[in-house]
Design a protein around this motif. Structure first.
Motif, PDB file in Angstrom:
ATOM      1  N   PHE A 161       0.865  -1.176   0.000  1.00 47.57           N
ATOM      2  CA  PHE A 161       0.000   0.000   0.000  1.00 47.57           C
ATOM      3  C   PHE A 161       0.897   1.220   0.000  1.00 47.57           C
ATOM      4  O   PHE A 161       1.782   1.333   0.835  1.00 47.57           O
ATOM      5  N   THR A 162       0.700   2.115  -0.952  1.00 50.26           N
ATOM      6  CA  THR A 162       1.550   3.303  -1.028  1.00 50.26           C
ATOM      7  C   THR A 162       0.706   4.561  -0.933  1.00 50.26           C
ATOM      8  O   THR A 162      -0.509   4.531  -1.140  1.00 50.26           O
ATOM      9  N   GLN A 163       1.388   5.659  -0.655  1.00 50.14           N
ATOM     10  CA  GLN A 163       0.724   6.945  -0.518  1.00 50.14           C
ATOM     11  C   GLN A 163       0.013   7.272  -1.827  1.00 50.14           C
ATOM     12  O   GLN A 163       0.522   7.027  -2.910  1.00 50.14           O
ATOM     13  N   GLY A 164      -1.156   7.846  -1.726  1.00 56.00           N
ATOM     14  CA  GLY A 164      -1.958   8.093  -2.894  1.00 56.00           C
ATOM     15  C   GLY A 164      -3.018   7.024  -3.057  1.00 56.00           C
ATOM     16  O   GLY A 164      -3.744   6.976  -4.031  1.00 56.00           O
ATOM     17  N   ASP A 165      -3.092   6.114  -2.074  1.00 54.76           N
ATOM     18  CA  ASP A 165      -4.103   5.063  -2.017  1.00 54.76           C
ATOM     19  C   ASP A 165      -3.989   4.052  -3.149  1.00 54.76           C
ATOM     20  O   ASP A 165      -4.980   3.601  -3.696  1.00 54.76           O
ATOM     21  N   TYR A 166      -2.775   3.714  -3.514  1.00 52.59           N
ATOM     22  CA  TYR A 166      -2.533   2.668  -4.501  1.00 52.59           C
ATOM     23  C   TYR A 166      -2.190   1.380  -3.767  1.00 52.59           C
ATOM     24  O   TYR A 166      -1.477   1.391  -2.780  1.00 52.59           O
ATOM     25  N   LEU A 167      -2.675   0.261  -4.287  1.00 54.89           N
ATOM     26  CA  LEU A 167      -2.496  -1.029  -3.640  1.00 54.89           C
ATOM     27  C   LEU A 167      -2.125  -2.069  -4.692  1.00 54.89           C
ATOM     28  O   LEU A 167      -2.718  -2.116  -5.761  1.00 54.89           O
ATOM     29  N   ARG A 168      -1.096  -2.864  -4.374  1.00 55.01           N
ATOM     30  CA  ARG A 168      -0.690  -3.959  -5.253  1.00 55.01           C
ATOM     31  C   ARG A 168      -0.678  -5.240  -4.441  1.00 55.01           C
ATOM     32  O   ARG A 168      -0.108  -5.295  -3.356  1.00 55.01           O
ATOM     33  N   ARG A 169      -1.297  -6.291  -5.003  1.00 55.35           N
ATOM     34  CA  ARG A 169      -1.289  -7.605  -4.371  1.00 55.35           C
ATOM     35  C   ARG A 169      -0.532  -8.552  -5.296  1.00 55.35           C
ATOM     36  O   ARG A 169      -0.946  -8.792  -6.413  1.00 55.35           O
ATOM     37  N   SER A 170       0.589  -9.071  -4.819  1.00 58.73           N
ATOM     38  CA  SER A 170       1.413  -9.993  -5.595  1.00 58.73           C
ATOM     39  C   SER A 170       1.317 -11.380  -4.976  1.00 58.73           C
ATOM     40  O   SER A 170       1.479 -11.530  -3.769  1.00 58.73           O
TER      41      SER A 170
ATOM     42  N   GLU B  75      -1.941  -7.875  -8.960  1.00 62.00           N
ATOM     43  CA  GLU B  75      -3.211  -7.173  -9.111  1.00 62.00           C
ATOM     44  C   GLU B  75      -3.020  -5.766  -8.577  1.00 62.00           C
ATOM     45  O   GLU B  75      -2.421  -5.569  -7.517  1.00 62.00           O
ATOM     46  N   TYR B  76      -3.542  -4.779  -9.290  1.00 61.07           N
ATOM     47  CA  TYR B  76      -3.397  -3.385  -8.906  1.00 61.07           C
ATOM     48  C   TYR B  76      -4.768  -2.799  -8.616  1.00 61.07           C
ATOM     49  O   TYR B  76      -5.728  -3.038  -9.342  1.00 61.07           O
ATOM     50  N   PHE B  77      -4.829  -2.002  -7.530  1.00 65.08           N
ATOM     51  CA  PHE B  77      -6.070  -1.374  -7.123  1.00 65.08           C
ATOM     52  C   PHE B  77      -5.808   0.088  -6.812  1.00 65.08           C
ATOM     53  O   PHE B  77      -4.723   0.470  -6.393  1.00 65.08           O
ATOM     54  N   TYR B  78      -6.838   0.901  -6.989  1.00 68.05           N
ATOM     55  CA  TYR B  78      -6.815   2.293  -6.555  1.00 68.05           C
ATOM     56  C   TYR B  78      -8.037   2.523  -5.701  1.00 68.05           C
ATOM     57  O   TYR B  78      -9.169   2.292  -6.141  1.00 68.05           O
ATOM     58  N   VAL B  79      -7.808   2.956  -4.470  1.00 68.08           N
ATOM     59  CA  VAL B  79      -8.900   3.216  -3.540  1.00 68.08           C
ATOM     60  C   VAL B  79      -8.851   4.694  -3.188  1.00 68.08           C
ATOM     61  O   VAL B  79      -7.993   5.129  -2.433  1.00 68.08           O
ATOM     62  N   PRO B  80      -9.750   5.491  -3.746  1.00 71.63           N
ATOM     63  CA  PRO B  80      -9.706   6.915  -3.422  1.00 71.63           C
ATOM     64  C   PRO B  80     -10.053   7.153  -1.963  1.00 71.63           C
ATOM     65  O   PRO B  80     -10.969   6.541  -1.418  1.00 71.63           O
ATOM     66  N   ALA B  81      -9.283   8.005  -1.347  1.00 72.99           N
ATOM     67  CA  ALA B  81      -9.503   8.337   0.070  1.00 72.99           C
ATOM     68  C   ALA B  81     -10.725   9.250   0.197  1.00 72.99           C
ATOM     69  O   ALA B  81     -11.075   9.989  -0.725  1.00 72.99           O
ATOM     70  N   ALA B  82     -11.358   9.174   1.339  1.00 77.41           N
ATOM     71  CA  ALA B  82     -12.498  10.048   1.602  1.00 77.41           C
ATOM     72  C   ALA B  82     -12.019  11.487   1.712  1.00 77.41           C
ATOM     73  O   ALA B  82     -10.945  11.743   2.247  1.00 77.41           O
ATOM     74  N   PRO B  83     -12.771  12.440   1.179  1.00 73.81           N
ATOM     75  CA  PRO B  83     -12.340  13.832   1.254  1.00 73.81           C
ATOM     76  C   PRO B  83     -12.272  14.315   2.702  1.00 73.81           C
ATOM     77  O   PRO B  83     -13.112  13.936   3.523  1.00 73.81           O
ATOM     78  N   VAL B  84     -11.269  15.098   2.989  1.00 70.12           N
ATOM     79  CA  VAL B  84     -11.063  15.620   4.334  1.00 70.12           C
ATOM     80  C   VAL B  84     -11.724  16.983   4.440  1.00 70.12           C
ATOM     81  O   VAL B  84     -11.491  17.873   3.626  1.00 70.12           O
TER      82      VAL B  84
END
Length: 177
Positions: free
Chosen positions: A140-149, A166-175
């Motif tokens: 999991f990296t900053q910017g809400d990017y996620l990779r599952r290997s 597998e690559y995912f992008y999970v947008p963070a909830a607005p602050v």
């Protein structure tokens, strides 16, 4: 008139397709939540096993501090379960790197924080507790990017093959500000 009819049919078919298939963010959110739950379980397990720690500083001003946590084996010998490094940068950045290990010394979890904000989280799961090669790695990296290997088992020769990612992008909830 024909253009308007064609446009409405086109938009209607896309809306119908969007309703039947689940959005990708639901799956990505589930993977992210699973990752954070497993990371919390690793942290709790290490906190229970932690028996003693040692601290060292690199300079007199304390620009870098390293803390190592140890647990005891059944025969009384210590082994490292946690490593926490804090670096104070000249640009007023505070960088923390925390690593958690299993009883064999394999890396389970690595976290990196900048000014208290999580920037990278890498979790490794192994096929067996004594295995030295990870079966699955979540990053999991900053910017809400996620990779599952997922890596093939080295024990089962028939299941060998290339790693899958597998690559995912999970947008963070607005602050709210």
């Amino acid at each position: 008139m024909r253009k308007l009819l064609f446009l409405s049919l086109l938009l209607g078919s896309h809306a119908a397709n969007a309703q039947t298939s689940p959005p990708i963010t639901v799956r990505a959110t589930a993977v992210r939540d699973t990752l954070f739950q497993q990371a919390a379980a690793v942290r709790n397990d290490v906190a229970v096993r932690l028996a003693r720690f040692s601290t060292s500083s690199l300079s007199l001003t304390g620009l870098r501090t390293k803390t190592r946590g140890y647990a005891s084996r059944t025969d009384g010998r210590p082994y490292r379960v946690k490593r926490h490094v804090i670096k104070r940068k000249r640009t007023t950045w505070l960088v923390e790197k925390i690593s958690y290990y299993n009883s064999k010394g394999n890396l389970l979890l690595r976290e990196k924080y900048q000014n208290g904000q999580l920037t990278t989280l890498r979790l490794r799961t192994y096929y067996t507790p004594l295995s030295s090669s990870p079966g699955r790695v979540f990053t999991f990296t900053q910017g809400d990017y996620l990779r599952r290997s997922t890596y093939p088992s080295r024990v089962n020769i028939t299941a060998r093959g290339p790693a899958t990612h597998e690559y995912f992008y999970v947008p963070a909830a607005p602050v709210a500000r």
